[in-house]
Each structure stands twice: as structure tokens, then as C-alpha cells.
Design a protein around this motif. Sequence first.
Motif: not given
Length: 309
Positions: A188-190, A231-237, A248-256
Motif C-alpha cells: 500500500m502507498p503508506d 503506522v497510524g492505520r488500524d485496518e488491513y487494506v 503517494g507511495n512513501v518509497h517510490v512516488h514520482e520524483g524519487v
Amino acid sequence: METVMDPVLSEANAQIRRAKAAGSPVVQSFFDEPTNTATYVVWDVATKKAAIVDSVLDFDAAAGRTKTASADAVIAYVRDQGLTVDWLLETHAHADHLSAAPYLQQALGGQLAIGREIIRVQNVFGKIFNAGTDFERDGSEFDRLFEDGDRFAIGNIDAIALHVPGHTPADMAYVIGDAVFTGDTLFMPDYGTARADFPGGDARQLFRSIRRLMQLPDETRLFLCHDYKAVGRDEYVWETTVGAQRVGNVHVHEGVSEDDFVAMRTSRDATLSMPKLILPSIQVNMRGGHLPEPEVNGTRYLKIPLDAL
């Protein structure tokens, strides 16, 4: 410089546009919390033909016992919907759960398929587990070995196999209509991206595979193999879109950049412990989910190679 889309991706984009116009496949998910794994039944409403993606065989490592509750839930759904299973698709040789594909195939039929690079994985881990000459390292445990760009179908729904190495050399993503099953390439993006430090893994290849997937249309549905609740998310998605990953992917969004990603992934991987079920999982999954043959006393055994990984 503008990125030039390769011919396989061009066809995948065209397929997704056609699927949007003609009708999307139905996707039913089954989440196994002990292994954080999502299994999918994807099917064509018109023909009721189906595929099962990344199934789970329940395994109690402490007791050395297998159970089939997760797979039985899939079987019940398939039968309740009146589906015919044409394909049992594996995205790669999983290191975190045992595949239930042979059990499902016995109950429901279908061809068992994986990427052709499984042969490379079999050669590496065949040596690690000292599997001997009885273990064929040619992919013959599977019914179909997909190459990048290979076409297949689920009823009236077109599908394309994409080779997306990096997490392992053999990882595949399956574009089925307008839905993509990414395996362990993306989370997931987060939460970010998959590790790339297993034998044959490569963070640079992983980055390029992800950038390839991000050339698909923004609205393309992505179905992931795992979720671990960021972290900060309570449900599985376990469902997202290409657009959400791109932005929004925290590791590989546009610009990385590729180099920045490789540095991050390599540093992060160095802090990770091995998956709890990697040793039983790999030696089963490299055999297409088949358990080792019983020994002379009628009992099957899994090996634990010491100081090998």
C-alpha cells in the motif's frame, strides 16, 4: 527525457481501456492475517471462468502441521458462485506462506502457472536445501511458465503476464482485464515496497519494475499480495490504484530517483529479519506447492539448513 513505453506495456494499456468499456472482472479477496497474505479469486461474469491468485496453505510451524481452512474458504466461494477455475496463478515463490495450489487444483482443476524465471529460483534454492537429483529444476512442477508479455484469458477477459523482477528474479504481475495482481512488488502507498535482499533479489531491478507498472493508467486497480498496516492505520487494506501509488507511495512516488530508492531499499533491508516461514515456504513453493515425498516411515519432512541464509 520522456519515457518510451515498451510494446508489452502498450498492449496492457490497450487491454485496460477495453476492459473499462466492456466490463471489469469480479475480484473476491481472502485475507490470511497470520501471514498477512491476500488471495484472490478473479472471474468473468459472462462465462463464470475464474483464476485463483496466490493461495495459502495454513501451516503451524511450531507443530509442523498443515491445515486447509484458508483454501477451503476459497473452494466454498468458487462452488457457491458456480465458477470454473481455469488458472491457479502464483506471482512468485513466496517466502512467507506455503501455497495451497496443489490442494486447490485437485478440488477445482485449472492450470498452475508462474514466471519462467522460477527455474533460476529452483537452481539457487535446490542447492541451499540439497534437494538432490529427484528435484527437477526445470519448472516442470508447474503447468505453464509465463514469459514477459505472454497472453492468456479468463473466459472472455484478456490477460497479460508481466515480468517484474526485483523482489525475486521470478516475480510476475498479472494484468487481468483492468485489474493488476502485483505480488510482492508493491505494498500500500503508506507502507511502500517489497524487500530485495533475498537470493537473486535486486533493488535496482525492483525500482525499474515498479516504474514499469506505473506506466499503466492511473485508474488501474492494483491488488497486492500483502498488507502489514502502516503506522497510524488500524485496518488491513490490499487494494489501491496506479495513480495512488504514483503520487503517494512513501518509497517510490514520482520524483524519487533510482539511486535514492536503491540506497533506501538497501539500507532498510539490512535491518530486516528473515520471514518466519521462509525455510518451509521456499522449499515447498519451489516445488509448485507440493510437499516433499514421504520417507520410508511414511512421514514427510522439511529441512532446516543451518547458517545458510
